[in-house]
Structure formats: structure tokens, C-alpha cells
Design a protein around this motif. Structure first.
Motif, PDB file in Angstrom:
ATOM      1  N   SER A  16       0.826  -1.210   0.000  1.00 31.79           N
ATOM      2  CA  SER A  16       0.000   0.000   0.000  1.00 31.79           C
ATOM      3  C   SER A  16       0.861   1.261   0.000  1.00 31.79           C
ATOM      4  O   SER A  16       1.669   1.482   0.907  1.00 31.79           O
ATOM      5  CB  SER A  16      -0.902  -0.001   1.238  1.00 31.79           C
ATOM      6  OG  SER A  16      -1.506   1.260   1.406  1.00 31.79           O
ATOM      7  N   SER A  17       0.657   2.102  -0.995  1.00 35.03           N
ATOM      8  CA  SER A  17       1.405   3.364  -1.023  1.00 35.03           C
ATOM      9  C   SER A  17       1.005   4.262   0.143  1.00 35.03           C
ATOM     10  O   SER A  17       1.819   5.029   0.642  1.00 35.03           O
ATOM     11  CB  SER A  17       1.197   4.085  -2.356  1.00 35.03           C
ATOM     12  OG  SER A  17      -0.155   4.415  -2.555  1.00 35.03           O
ATOM     13  N   THR A  18      -0.230   4.138   0.601  1.00 28.07           N
ATOM     14  CA  THR A  18      -0.681   4.925   1.752  1.00 28.07           C
ATOM     15  C   THR A  18       0.125   4.561   2.995  1.00 28.07           C
ATOM     16  O   THR A  18       0.535   5.448   3.754  1.00 28.07           O
ATOM     17  CB  THR A  18      -2.188   4.688   2.015  1.00 28.07           C
ATOM     18  OG1 THR A  18      -2.905   4.986   0.814  1.00 28.07           O
ATOM     19  CG2 THR A  18      -2.696   5.546   3.147  1.00 28.07           C
ATOM     20  N   VAL A  19       0.367   3.298   3.191  1.00 27.19           N
ATOM     21  CA  VAL A  19       1.168   2.839   4.332  1.00 27.19           C
ATOM     22  C   VAL A  19       2.599   3.335   4.190  1.00 27.19           C
ATOM     23  O   VAL A  19       3.189   3.849   5.143  1.00 27.19           O
ATOM     24  CB  VAL A  19       1.140   1.295   4.452  1.00 27.19           C
ATOM     25  CG1 VAL A  19       2.165   0.806   5.474  1.00 27.19           C
ATOM     26  CG2 VAL A  19      -0.254   0.817   4.805  1.00 27.19           C
ATOM     27  N   ARG A  20       3.174   3.212   2.991  1.00 27.33           N
ATOM     28  CA  ARG A  20       4.553   3.654   2.782  1.00 27.33           C
ATOM     29  C   ARG A  20       4.702   5.152   3.040  1.00 27.33           C
ATOM     30  O   ARG A  20       5.651   5.586   3.690  1.00 27.33           O
ATOM     31  CB  ARG A  20       5.024   3.288   1.368  1.00 27.33           C
ATOM     32  CG  ARG A  20       5.128   1.786   1.161  1.00 27.33           C
ATOM     33  CD  ARG A  20       5.855   1.376  -0.098  1.00 27.33           C
ATOM     34  NE  ARG A  20       5.502   2.035  -1.317  1.00 27.33           N
ATOM     35  CZ  ARG A  20       4.539   1.662  -2.174  1.00 27.33           C
ATOM     36  NH1 ARG A  20       3.789   0.589  -1.891  1.00 27.33           N
ATOM     37  NH2 ARG A  20       4.327   2.319  -3.292  1.00 27.33           N
ATOM     38  N   ILE A  21       3.737   5.951   2.575  1.00 26.97           N
ATOM     39  CA  ILE A  21       3.800   7.398   2.824  1.00 26.97           C
ATOM     40  C   ILE A  21       3.675   7.689   4.309  1.00 26.97           C
ATOM     41  O   ILE A  21       4.396   8.542   4.844  1.00 26.97           O
ATOM     42  CB  ILE A  21       2.727   8.146   2.010  1.00 26.97           C
ATOM     43  CG1 ILE A  21       3.153   8.178   0.543  1.00 26.97           C
ATOM     44  CG2 ILE A  21       2.528   9.559   2.535  1.00 26.97           C
ATOM     45  CD1 ILE A  21       2.173   8.827  -0.393  1.00 26.97           C
ATOM     46  N   ALA A  22       2.798   6.983   5.008  1.00 28.26           N
ATOM     47  CA  ALA A  22       2.651   7.195   6.451  1.00 28.26           C
ATOM     48  C   ALA A  22       3.948   6.888   7.193  1.00 28.26           C
ATOM     49  O   ALA A  22       4.344   7.620   8.113  1.00 28.26           O
ATOM     50  CB  ALA A  22       1.504   6.343   7.000  1.00 28.26           C
ATOM     51  N   VAL A  23       4.620   5.828   6.784  1.00 27.32           N
ATOM     52  CA  VAL A  23       5.895   5.459   7.411  1.00 27.32           C
ATOM     53  C   VAL A  23       6.940   6.536   7.139  1.00 27.32           C
ATOM     54  O   VAL A  23       7.675   6.947   8.045  1.00 27.32           O
ATOM     55  CB  VAL A  23       6.388   4.082   6.905  1.00 27.32           C
ATOM     56  CG1 VAL A  23       7.790   3.790   7.386  1.00 27.32           C
ATOM     57  CG2 VAL A  23       5.430   2.994   7.343  1.00 27.32           C
ATOM     58  N   ILE A  24       6.994   7.013   5.917  1.00 29.41           N
ATOM     59  CA  ILE A  24       7.962   8.049   5.565  1.00 29.41           C
ATOM     60  C   ILE A  24       7.695   9.322   6.373  1.00 29.41           C
ATOM     61  O   ILE A  24       8.627   9.951   6.885  1.00 29.41           O
ATOM     62  CB  ILE A  24       7.940   8.325   4.045  1.00 29.41           C
ATOM     63  CG1 ILE A  24       8.440   7.079   3.293  1.00 29.41           C
ATOM     64  CG2 ILE A  24       8.777   9.546   3.695  1.00 29.41           C
ATOM     65  CD1 ILE A  24       8.121   7.092   1.817  1.00 29.41           C
ATOM     66  N   LYS A  25       6.424   9.715   6.504  1.00 31.24           N
ATOM     67  CA  LYS A  25       6.071  10.890   7.313  1.00 31.24           C
ATOM     68  C   LYS A  25       6.517  10.702   8.759  1.00 31.24           C
ATOM     69  O   LYS A  25       7.051  11.618   9.382  1.00 31.24           O
ATOM     70  CB  LYS A  25       4.563  11.135   7.272  1.00 31.24           C
ATOM     71  CG  LYS A  25       4.067  11.719   5.990  1.00 31.24           C
ATOM     72  CD  LYS A  25       2.562  11.935   6.075  1.00 31.24           C
ATOM     73  CE  LYS A  25       2.004  12.510   4.805  1.00 31.24           C
ATOM     74  NZ  LYS A  25       0.551  12.713   4.878  1.00 31.24           N
TER      75      LYS A  25
END
Length: 67
Positions: free
Chosen positions: A8-17
Motif C-alpha cells: 500500500s502506497s498509503t502505508v509507505r507514505i505514512a511510514v515516511i512521514k
């Protein structure tokens, strides 16, 4: 950091944030590895995060990925 490879790109972005907020030097190497992410939005966020962390280890890989 396996979570950076989540489908999930949403999960990856949340982790990066989250890594940006934490600001840990331990995040630099896993983020550099993820510069190969297929999603351009993820790559852009990773580059932004690496820039915010201001770690010299990221300079070469970012330049290489941009060129």
C-alpha cells in the motif's frame, strides 16, 4: 525496514512521514534503498525526507536517481 516495502502506497507514505517526524539517522539507509520505489510520489517524499534529515549519505544516491 520491511514496512517501507508494504504493498500500500498509503502505508509507505505514512511510514515516511513518521520517519521525518522522528528524524532518526537510522532511517537514512532504509530510505535510500527505497529510492527505487515504483511510485513517483513515494520517491519524491523519500527525497524530501532525506533532505530534511540532512545526512550526507543520501546525497550521492539522490543525485544518481535524479540523473
Amino acid at each position: 525496514m520491511e514496512i517501507l516495502e508494504d504493498r500500500s502506497s498509503t502505508v509507505r507514505i505514512a511510514v515516511i512521514k513518521t520517519l521525518t517526524l522522528i528524524g532518526s539517522e537510522d532511517a537514512v539507509e532504509p530510505l535510500i534503498k527505497q529510492l527505487a520505489d515504483k511510485d513517483p510520489a513515494i520517491r519524491a517524499r523519500i527525497i524530501e525526507t532525506l533532505g530534511n534529515l540532512q545526512d550526507r549519505r543520501a546525497t550521492g544516491p539522490i543525485i544518481k536517481k535524479s540523473g
